[in-house]
Enzyme design. Sequence first.
Site, mmCIF file in Angstrom:
data_model
loop_
_atom_site.group_PDB
_atom_site.id
_atom_site.type_symbol
_atom_site.label_atom_id
_atom_site.label_comp_id
_atom_site.label_asym_id
_atom_site.label_seq_id
_atom_site.Cartn_x
_atom_site.Cartn_y
_atom_site.Cartn_z
ATOM 1 N N ASP A 90 0.827 -1.202 0.000
ATOM 2 C CA ASP A 90 0.000 0.000 0.000
ATOM 3 C C ASP A 90 0.863 1.254 0.000
ATOM 4 O O ASP A 90 1.813 1.352 0.793
ATOM 5 C CB ASP A 90 -0.876 0.050 1.267
ATOM 6 C CG ASP A 90 -2.183 -0.694 1.110
ATOM 7 O OD1 ASP A 90 -2.633 -0.885 -0.031
ATOM 8 O OD2 ASP A 90 -2.755 -1.087 2.141
ATOM 9 N N GLU A 189 -13.975 -3.158 -1.438
ATOM 10 C CA GLU A 189 -14.147 -3.321 0.007
ATOM 11 C C GLU A 189 -15.535 -2.898 0.466
ATOM 12 O O GLU A 189 -15.987 -1.790 0.192
ATOM 13 C CB GLU A 189 -13.080 -2.524 0.774
ATOM 14 C CG GLU A 189 -13.210 -2.682 2.284
ATOM 15 C CD GLU A 189 -11.996 -2.192 3.063
ATOM 16 O OE1 GLU A 189 -12.035 -2.274 4.302
ATOM 17 O OE2 GLU A 189 -11.011 -1.730 2.433
#
Length: 271
Positions: A90, A189
């Site tokens: 990330d 998500e």
Amino acid sequence: MSQHKDIKRTNIQTLQAMKVKGEKIAMLTTYDYTMATILDQAGVDILLVGDSAANVMAGYESTLPITLEHMIYHAQCVVRGAKQAFILVDLPFGTYQGNPRDALSAAIRVMKESGAQGIKVEGGAEIIDSVKAILSAGIPVMGHLGLTPQSINQLGGYGLQGKSEAEANKLLEDATLLQEAGCFSVLLEKIPAALGKKISESLHIPTISIGAGKYCDGQVLVVQDMMGMNKGFKPKFLREYANLFEVMTGAVQQYISDVKDNSYPASHEQY
């Protein structure tokens, strides 16, 4: 053993072929050498060095405080432990949202200093120039849409995303935009399963779900969550495959007891 045992390391072509064949992709988030070694030997396809390290490893309430240096450190640890999995990292909050040149610089640092195979960023149209800049350097990028924890203050919480028609349309548009820019995959998500299915069927690149339903091309969980190490964290999408909180607590309590009553170390445990 991994089903990719004959391949030195899983890559974006492997993952694309899995989507075409209908083979689901197993992905886990981890942050350290020891755990990465275990997960890699078990045969996981993708390891994500998530900015959730801010929560899981450092105890922050959100992912926002973690720095680029922290992410590079965790990525280095995971890369040393994993020999087969595709390793993603990330980019942390603040490294790519504003200036595409800064985004490219941060991504290059991660790749050069960690040895990972790609990076993940949150957002769609708002960050597309940064995505294109990173891709222009030949760096694989996974997008991340739906609940984007780096935007938690704007979202106002960790609730279900894409519930309204307008939100759902925006998510589909953003997913398509990321694909057209050249992303090799998109993580979805906490969105309705029907929307996860619609997006997955509309894209030719793999989708990865965390709370986005079974119709996506793969699934991801944080390893500490699926191992039952975080007591009290039980979102609907989480399946616990072990209860390491109790196992580890019991082991520590037994150790303390053995030390206190002088039964550890025993005669065969000393020189």
